[in-house]
Design a protein around this motif. Structure first.
Motif, mmCIF file in Angstrom:
data_model
loop_
_atom_site.group_PDB
_atom_site.id
_atom_site.type_symbol
_atom_site.label_atom_id
_atom_site.label_comp_id
_atom_site.label_asym_id
_atom_site.label_seq_id
_atom_site.Cartn_x
_atom_site.Cartn_y
_atom_site.Cartn_z
ATOM 1 N N ASN A 1 -3.332 5.758 -5.783
ATOM 2 C CA ASN A 1 -1.887 5.928 -5.692
ATOM 3 C C ASN A 1 -1.311 5.768 -7.095
ATOM 4 O O ASN A 1 -1.995 5.277 -7.993
ATOM 5 N N TYR A 2 -0.048 6.157 -7.253
ATOM 6 C CA TYR A 2 0.632 5.916 -8.524
ATOM 7 C C TYR A 2 1.558 4.716 -8.373
ATOM 8 O O TYR A 2 1.966 4.355 -7.254
ATOM 9 N N ALA A 3 1.896 4.109 -9.520
ATOM 10 C CA ALA A 3 2.850 2.994 -9.495
ATOM 11 C C ALA A 3 3.716 3.063 -10.746
ATOM 12 O O ALA A 3 3.314 3.624 -11.774
ATOM 13 N N MET B 1 5.720 -1.166 -8.632
ATOM 14 C CA MET B 1 6.195 -0.503 -7.417
ATOM 15 C C MET B 1 5.228 0.618 -7.072
ATOM 16 O O MET B 1 4.955 1.499 -7.911
ATOM 17 N N ASN B 2 4.722 0.607 -5.867
ATOM 18 C CA ASN B 2 3.868 1.707 -5.422
ATOM 19 C C ASN B 2 4.748 2.950 -5.245
ATOM 20 O O ASN B 2 5.780 2.878 -4.577
ATOM 21 N N THR B 3 4.390 4.057 -5.893
ATOM 22 C CA THR B 3 5.170 5.287 -5.729
ATOM 23 C C THR B 3 4.362 6.346 -4.954
ATOM 24 O O THR B 3 4.646 7.538 -5.034
ATOM 25 N N GLY B 4 3.338 5.894 -4.254
ATOM 26 C CA GLY B 4 2.571 6.793 -3.377
ATOM 27 C C GLY B 4 1.765 7.817 -4.152
ATOM 28 O O GLY B 4 1.201 7.540 -5.212
ATOM 29 N N GLN B 5 1.736 9.024 -3.628
ATOM 30 C CA GLN B 5 0.940 10.091 -4.253
ATOM 31 C C GLN B 5 1.666 10.717 -5.431
ATOM 32 O O GLN B 5 1.135 11.610 -6.079
ATOM 33 N N PHE C 1 0.828 -1.216 0.000
ATOM 34 C CA PHE C 1 0.000 0.000 0.000
ATOM 35 C C PHE C 1 0.852 1.252 0.000
ATOM 36 O O PHE C 1 0.376 2.347 -0.201
ATOM 37 N N HIS C 2 2.138 1.081 0.357
ATOM 38 C CA HIS C 2 2.936 2.273 0.611
ATOM 39 C C HIS C 2 4.081 2.408 -0.387
ATOM 40 O O HIS C 2 4.515 1.428 -0.998
ATOM 41 N N LYS C 3 4.533 3.623 -0.481
ATOM 42 C CA LYS C 3 5.600 4.018 -1.392
ATOM 43 C C LYS C 3 6.824 3.093 -1.277
ATOM 44 O O LYS C 3 7.253 2.783 -0.163
ATOM 45 N N GLY C 4 7.357 2.672 -2.442
ATOM 46 C CA GLY C 4 8.597 1.891 -2.458
ATOM 47 C C GLY C 4 8.377 0.389 -2.366
ATOM 48 O O GLY C 4 9.328 -0.383 -2.481
ATOM 49 N N MET C 5 7.129 -0.073 -2.176
ATOM 50 C CA MET C 5 6.897 -1.518 -2.062
ATOM 51 C C MET C 5 6.655 -2.122 -3.451
ATOM 52 O O MET C 5 5.965 -1.536 -4.279
#
Ligand SMILES: Nc1ncnc2c1ncn2[C@@H]1O[C@H](COP(=O)(O)OP(=O)(O)O)[C@@H](O)[C@H]1O
Ligand SMILES: O=P(O)(O)OC[C@H](O)CO
Length: 498
Positions: free
Chosen positions: A297-299, A271-275, A254-258
């Motif tokens: 979110n963006y990915a 990769m989730n890049t958050g907002q 769910f979070h940035k960088g995962m």
């Protein structure tokens, strides 16, 4: 409500099969049903599905799951839908009948149209607006092809009689008996018509492709109630996400960088890049994903067209193995590939190469090469392609990844997972449940209907099966990877543009 409705039903409409999986409140699989459907290859490089058959198989699996378990529809809190993305169906809204077979994401028929878009100077516009590259992979040129090639389609579209959908949209339409025409942000972001900055259909691209806006579904959040499915009683359809974004959610990224990598028909690393929308400088896509609150979110995404499908090819076309799972024992018969590399560019190459004219190539053959070497080279090719993606992703994001979360059918292969850890020099983490795509859809529907209250509760439902640690010396690793890169250059630009 929870005690009366402790189940959630995920419909996973994939490239080769339709599945229904019933989950309980601990996200345990209560029952699963699966039906394959026909793959149509009307010409070299063309791939089609019959959307009516897809609906029939999906409906049959739903009925089977309920019959097997005795669970009644009123005990289901919600339905989550996840689907092969980009695959395009256009139907008549009055008759409900598709005007043509659906054009599948793998289909290359619109490569010439994409060349035209490039010569019209639209590459940068497409990238900035949609996060994508002009490629036959995405829905936009498939819709255009249908309007231009099915007799009468253009006129019907202009008259407002036709509707477009990816498979999520088609299933919702069928489940609600033609009452709801909707998609979610993640699926919309794969059409090459959706502006991922404004979160609206993009007028400039619709005009450039000459596609009437009346065809397009309403776009909603991935975690929402879209309508009621008629299963005798009404059951809310409460989650929709494209299968790769659903897997990202099901893997708790769910979070940035995962990051997760799914090994299904293709391989898809996200990769989730958050907002923040990250624009790739290395051939990856920017796309929409689902955040912890169910919002946008963006990915970054790397899409490889041939993953597990190369193993099916060994099985069905070459007859080298009896079952996909046999590939593991076969590869272990030898210590290496004896210099053989297989580049499975059967439908061109996706990220990071984007070469629709690349074709499958087997190189490095000597008289000693045998079927074990070829099978091993095929499995290694899946991992090499994933390393291409991981390298690009780490460069774009400016970070080195500690662990890669994996899932999908081919992630069951221990040889492949160990080789993946070796060739990327990363830890590879495999969850107990490989059906993370369906799990992600179930999570979305369960959150929307209150079966689960938040993502902390979801995290309690997921367990690790096994971790694979890297175990290859760096010189050998890089030499082997260079061999792969050389093989890729042999596969590129092979077919003649028609
Ligand atoms: N043990 C295995 N080793 C290698 N490949 C496998 C194995 N099991 C399944 N596969 C491959 O994985 C793919 C099926 O994975 P799945 O996640 O069901 O795909 P999809 O959702 O794209 O239909 C098939 O292409 C199959 O060949
Ligand atoms: O059906 P899958 O699992 O092969 O996934 C297909 C992808 O969504 C195509 O983008």
């Amino acid at each position: 409500m929870m005690s009366d409705q402790p189940y959630v039903l995920a419909l996973d409409q994939g490239t080769t099969s339709s599945r229904s999986i019933l989950f309980d409140h601990q996200a345990r699989v209560v029952a699963m049903a699966q039906r394959e459907f026909t793959q149509h290859y009307p010409r070299a490089g063309w791939v089609e599905h019959d959307a009516t058959e897809i609906w029939a198989t999906q409906r049959a699996t739903l009925t089977e799951v309920l019959a097997k378990t005795g669970v009644r529809p009123e005990q289901i809190s919600g339905i989550g839908i996840t689907n092969q993305r980009e695959t395009t169906v256009v139907w008549n809204k009055h008759t409900g009948l598709p005007i043509h077979h659906a054009i599948v994401w793998q289909c290359r028929r619109t490569a010439p149209l994409c060349e035209q878009l490039k010569t019209q100077g639209l590459v940068q516009e497409i990238k900035t607006r949609t996060g994508l590259v002009p490629d036959a992979y995405f829905s936009a040129t498939k819709i255009r092809w249908l309007l231009d090639n099915v007799p009468g389609a253009r006129e019907q579209a202009e008259a407002g009689d036709l509707l477009f959908g990816t498979m999520d949209t088609w299933l919702v339409w069928k489940l609600t008996e033609g009452r709801v025409h909707v998609t979610d942000y993640t699926n919309a972001s794969r059409t090459m018509l959706f502006n991922i900055n404004t979160l609206e259909w993009d007028p400039l691209l619709l005009k450039a492709l000459n596609i009437p806006a009346s065809l397009l579904p309403e776009v909603k959040s991935s975690c929402a109630v879209y309508g009621q499915a008629n299963l005798g009683v009404e059951v809310p359809i409460a989650g929709i996400a494209g299968d790769q974004q659903a897997a990202l959610f099901g893997q708790l990224c769910f979070h940035k960088g995962m990051v997760k990598n799914t090994y299904g028909t293709g391989c898809f690393m996200l990769m989730n890049t958050g907002q923040k929308k990250v624009e790739s400088r290395h051939g990856l896509l920017s796309t929409l994903a689902v955040g912890a609150d169910g919002g946008v979110n963006y990915a970054l995404e790397g899409s490889v067209f041939m993953g597990g499908a190369v193993i099916q090819w060994l099985r069905d076309e070459l007859g080298l193995i009896g079952h996909s799972a046999d590939s593991e024992a076969c590869a272990r018969q030898v210590n290496d590939t004896n210099g053989v590399y297989l580049v499975p560019a059967f439908t061109g190459l996706g990220a990071p190469y984007w070469d629709p004219y690349a074709r499958g190539t087997l190189v490095g053959l000597t008289r000693g090469a045998n079927r074990h070497h070829i099978v091993r080279a095929a499995l290694e090719a899946i991992a090499f392609q994933s390393r291409d993606l991981l390298d690009a992703m780490q460069q774009d994001a400016g970070l080195r990844l500690a662990a890669l979360k994996v899932d999908g059918g081919a992630a069951a292969n221990d040889f492949l997972m160990q080789f993946q850890a070796d060739i990327t020099h990363s830890r590879v983490v495999r969850p107990k449940l490989l059906e993370t795509t369906a799990l992600g859809a179930a999570f979305l529907a369960g959150l929307a209907t209150g079966l689960w209250k938040d993502t902390d509760e979801l995290a309690q439902c997921v367990a690790v099966d096994r971790e694979f640690g890297p175990n290859m010396d760096s010189q050998h690793r890089e030499r082997h990877y260079r061999g792969w890169q050389k093989a890729v250059t042999r596969a590129q630009h092979w077919a003649e543009p028609s």
